[in-house]
Enzyme design. Structure first.
Site, PDB file in Angstrom:
ATOM      1  N   ILE A 114      39.439  51.369  41.299  1.00 36.48           N
ATOM      2  CA  ILE A 114      39.901  50.310  42.020  1.00 36.48           C
ATOM      3  C   ILE A 114      40.052  48.967  41.088  1.00 36.48           C
ATOM      4  O   ILE A 114      39.331  48.292  40.960  1.00 36.48           O
ATOM      5  CB  ILE A 114      38.734  50.005  43.274  1.00 36.48           C
ATOM      6  CG1 ILE A 114      38.521  51.280  43.967  1.00 36.48           C
ATOM      7  CG2 ILE A 114      39.260  49.014  44.100  1.00 36.48           C
ATOM      8  CD1 ILE A 114      39.495  51.945  44.762  1.00 36.48           C
ATOM      9  N   GLU A 115      41.273  49.192  40.412  1.00 37.96           N
ATOM     10  CA  GLU A 115      41.546  48.116  39.530  1.00 37.96           C
ATOM     11  C   GLU A 115      42.222  46.939  40.250  1.00 37.96           C
ATOM     12  O   GLU A 115      42.289  47.052  41.339  1.00 37.96           O
ATOM     13  CB  GLU A 115      42.325  48.648  38.286  1.00 37.96           C
ATOM     14  CG  GLU A 115      43.598  49.263  38.843  1.00 37.96           C
ATOM     15  CD  GLU A 115      44.304  49.680  37.474  1.00 37.96           C
ATOM     16  OE1 GLU A 115      44.415  48.823  36.580  1.00 37.96           O
ATOM     17  OE2 GLU A 115      44.969  50.772  37.190  1.00 37.96           O
ATOM     18  N   SER A 116      43.121  45.997  39.866  1.00 39.90           N
ATOM     19  CA  SER A 116      43.792  45.120  40.443  1.00 39.90           C
ATOM     20  C   SER A 116      44.818  45.870  41.222  1.00 39.90           C
ATOM     21  O   SER A 116      45.399  46.696  41.035  1.00 39.90           O
ATOM     22  CB  SER A 116      44.276  44.198  39.499  1.00 39.90           C
ATOM     23  OG  SER A 116      44.989  43.103  40.320  1.00 39.90           O
ATOM     24  N   CYS A 146      27.476  18.083  38.436  1.00 40.20           N
ATOM     25  CA  CYS A 146      28.908  18.271  38.011  1.00 40.20           C
ATOM     26  C   CYS A 146      29.623  18.739  39.392  1.00 40.20           C
ATOM     27  O   CYS A 146      30.609  18.332  39.748  1.00 40.20           O
ATOM     28  CB  CYS A 146      29.097  19.420  36.987  1.00 40.20           C
ATOM     29  SG  CYS A 146      28.462  19.194  35.494  1.00 40.20           S
ATOM     30  N   CYS A 192      22.635  19.804  40.793  1.00 37.76           N
ATOM     31  CA  CYS A 192      23.772  20.112  39.872  1.00 37.76           C
ATOM     32  C   CYS A 192      24.845  18.996  39.968  1.00 37.76           C
ATOM     33  O   CYS A 192      25.466  18.799  41.267  1.00 37.76           O
ATOM     34  CB  CYS A 192      24.431  21.280  40.308  1.00 37.76           C
ATOM     35  SG  CYS A 192      26.194  21.610  39.415  1.00 37.76           S
ATOM     36  N   HIS A 218      46.244  38.982  46.744  1.00 35.55           N
ATOM     37  CA  HIS A 218      47.759  39.060  46.651  1.00 35.55           C
ATOM     38  C   HIS A 218      48.580  39.203  47.655  1.00 35.55           C
ATOM     39  O   HIS A 218      47.769  39.660  48.943  1.00 35.55           O
ATOM     40  CB  HIS A 218      47.607  40.516  45.449  1.00 35.55           C
ATOM     41  CG  HIS A 218      47.227  40.296  44.345  1.00 35.55           C
ATOM     42  ND1 HIS A 218      47.937  39.650  43.215  1.00 35.55           N
ATOM     43  CD2 HIS A 218      46.079  40.780  43.684  1.00 35.55           C
ATOM     44  CE1 HIS A 218      47.158  39.645  42.234  1.00 35.55           C
ATOM     45  NE2 HIS A 218      46.440  40.322  42.311  1.00 35.55           N
ATOM     46  N   CYS A 249      29.242  20.907  32.697  1.00 33.02           N
ATOM     47  CA  CYS A 249      28.300  21.207  31.745  1.00 33.02           C
ATOM     48  C   CYS A 249      27.533  22.497  31.860  1.00 33.02           C
ATOM     49  O   CYS A 249      26.837  23.039  31.014  1.00 33.02           O
ATOM     50  CB  CYS A 249      27.356  20.079  32.028  1.00 33.02           C
ATOM     51  SG  CYS A 249      25.757  20.710  33.228  1.00 33.02           S
ATOM     52  N   ARG A 303      38.674  45.939  34.045  1.00 34.69           N
ATOM     53  CA  ARG A 303      39.406  46.784  35.156  1.00 34.69           C
ATOM     54  C   ARG A 303      38.762  47.974  34.884  1.00 34.69           C
ATOM     55  O   ARG A 303      38.952  48.564  33.894  1.00 34.69           O
ATOM     56  CB  ARG A 303      40.896  46.654  35.251  1.00 34.69           C
ATOM     57  CG  ARG A 303      41.306  45.025  35.447  1.00 34.69           C
ATOM     58  CD  ARG A 303      42.986  45.250  35.126  1.00 34.69           C
ATOM     59  NE  ARG A 303      43.401  43.704  35.196  1.00 34.69           N
ATOM     60  CZ  ARG A 303      43.355  43.234  34.006  1.00 34.69           C
ATOM     61  NH1 ARG A 303      42.904  43.415  32.620  1.00 34.69           N
ATOM     62  NH2 ARG A 303      44.146  41.854  33.734  1.00 34.69           N
ATOM     63  N   CYS A 339      21.227  21.345  34.873  1.00 30.42           N
ATOM     64  CA  CYS A 339      20.537  21.774  36.114  1.00 30.42           C
ATOM     65  C   CYS A 339      19.676  23.129  36.076  1.00 30.42           C
ATOM     66  O   CYS A 339      19.221  23.264  36.961  1.00 30.42           O
ATOM     67  CB  CYS A 339      21.736  21.778  37.331  1.00 30.42           C
ATOM     68  SG  CYS A 339      23.009  23.228  36.954  1.00 30.42           S
TER      69      CYS A 339
END
Ligand SMILES: Cc1cc2nc3c(=O)[nH]c(=O)nc-3n(C[C@H](O)[C@H](O)[C@H](O)COP(=O)(O)OP(=O)(O)OC[C@H]3O[C@@H](n4cnc5c(N)ncnc54)[C@H](O)[C@@H]3O)c2cc1C
Length: 444
Positions: free
Chosen positions: A296-298, A363, A361, A11, A396, A271, A401
């Protein structure tokens, strides 16, 4: 925990209410990201953040956030409608203007967590996975933590147990804060729509959350979300049609051409919201030597390095004599990402180690060499491989894989395929090996 299922945004540091701990740690955390990710060789895209006003009234609110950010030293610019649309032509042409934070960015949170762990081990730290603290207490001034297999004695304990940090605090007799789960659903688009927006697009925030965002992730996929719903269960990771509809409506109001048929995966994260509505970063008032890093959320992912840098201050206050480690190594051994190399570099690498010539893998174009390297760096599960290399994270979602990665894990860890799990004991993917089942059940 929440670190494996979030929006991955570093942020800008202009959202947070002045005077809060979120404000204290978010912007300094943002400023630490470029160097930290460089030293740890973690993918970090400083692609900027746009807070978009849809009406002239919203533009007035955007200007308040601008002033809030400027007051704390954030590099910000107010953009006119024309400037925004020149920068982001796929935004709704009806917008009124925006706030641009060029130092905001995107990171792969699980890759960062794995890199930090690897670097901590490199510098002499020890860690235990799949080990739950079941009981904790103090006795004669010492602290004890009990797991299923051992009792750990500690002079200092840092409680960073996320959603369960109030439960851990209570084990020590500290019951002066509580944590409430707030769920966020997210939807990930296929790489074919990766360039729809360059920066993370925010609306003007509501009271509870920052709103529905359109996020170009560090891995390249576009993502939309998250919701912000108070839920009863701390481990409620379900997604819902109702969640999807609200997210799609919000995201479409910013980027109208988003196509839901391009969604390849969805997830929810929870959260850890504290009853203070803010982070809790403090010494326990009741248990000497116990530090709480709770609620400790956003924007906790962004703030984390700044919170960590402040913990020594708390430990010193608690009486611990700390010295700077002279031979601390901040750099991690660089990671080979085969699909980012030039053709000549790829050829040279395959000559040196043919396992980099075997794509596992398809993809995400991840090679056997990268998967083996991830195991040697500490990956023990299918998720551990996915979080470090992105093998299984593509269109996928591991359909092709996963059996191959299971075999590689079995071979490298010298365990039977029936013991290879998605995320630890209880999530094994192979029940029987057909030949063994035939021999034991049919022939018997
Ligand atoms: C949907 C969503 C989107 C978000 N988006 C962003 C974003 O874009 N940017 C941002 O800055 N922040 C974001 N956040 C916030 C960010 O994810 C969190 O702040 C951060 O991950 C918290 O990290 P943590 O280490 O405190 O907790 P966690 O990552 O939850 O780690 C806690 C750990 O403690 C362990 N634990 C718990 N109890 C015990 C026990 N008894 N014994 C042993 N171990 C235990 C858990 O297993 C877990 O591994 C978002 C969060 C959500 C849910």
């Amino acid at each position: 925990g929440s670190t494996k299922a979030n929006s991955g945004i570093v942020h800008g540091g202009f959202h947070e209410e002045p005077g809060t701990l979120k404000a204290k740690y978010c912007f300094p955390g943002n400023q630490m990201y470029p160097q930290m990710c460089k030293e740890l060789d973690v993918c970090f895209e400083q692609n900027g953040i746009l807070m978009v006003a849809r009406t002239p009234e919203e533009m007035e609110t955007v200007k308040e956030y601008y002033q809030r950010g400027i007051d704390r030293g954030v590099n910000l610019r107010l953009l006119s409608k024309e400037e925004v649309l020149a920068q982001e032509p796929n935004l709704d042409p009806g917008i009124a203007g925006a706030l641009f934070a060029p130092e905001g960015g995107s990171v792969m949170p699980f890759e960062l967590a794995a890199a930090l762990m690897e670097n901590a081990v490199q510098n002499g730290a020890n860690y235990l996975t799949n080990t739950q603290i079941q009981r904790a207490w103090t006795e004669n001034g010492e602290k004890f933590l009990e797991t299923e297999e051992l009792v750990i004695q500690a002079d200092y304990v840092i409680n960073a147990a996320g959603l369960f940090s109030d439960d851990l605090a209570r084990m020590f007799g500290d019951d002066y804060f509580s944590i409430h789960p707030r769920k966020g659903e997210e939807y990930i688009f296929d790489l074919s729509v990766k360039n729809m927006v360059k920066s993370t697009i925010f609306p003007v925030p509501g009271k509870i959350s920052k709103g529905i965002l359109v996020i170009p992730t560090a891995a390249g996929n576009l993502m939309m979300g998250p919701t912000g719903d108070d839920v009863l269960e701390k481990e409620d990771l379900s997604t819902s049609q109702y969640g999807f509809e609200r997210i799609f409506e919000g995201a479409k109001s910013l980027v109208p051409s988003l196509d839901p048929r391009k969604i390849i995966a969805q997830f929810a994260g929870v959260r850890a919201a504290s009853d203070r509505g803010d982070f809790i970063v403090e010494l326990s008032p009741n248990v000497p030597g116990l530090v709480h890093l709770a609620g400790i959320e956003s924007p906790g992912l962004t703030a984390a390095p700044a919170i960590a840098a402040d913990v020594p201050r708390l430990l010193r206050e608690a009486g611990l004599a700390l010295e700077l480690k002279g031979n601390f190594e901040p750099r991690r051994r660089p990671v080979i990402r085969f699909n980012t190399l030039s053709r000549a570099e790829q050829d040279a690498l395959v000559k040196e180690d043919p396992s980099y010539g075997r794509i596992i893998c398809r993809c995400e174009s991840i090679t056997e060499g990268e998967i083996v390297d991830a195991v040697h760096r500490g990956a023990r599960t299918l998720d551990g491989i996915k979080f470090r290399t992105r093998a299984g994270a593509g269109r996928c979602q591991g359909g092709f894989c996963q059996p191959l990665i299971t075999q590689i894990l079995s071979r490298e860890l010298d365990i039977p395929v029936t013991k290879v799990s998605k995320r630890g004991p209880g999530s094994e993917q192979v029940k029987y090996v057909a030949k063994e089942l035939y021999e034991s059940e049919v022939q018997a």
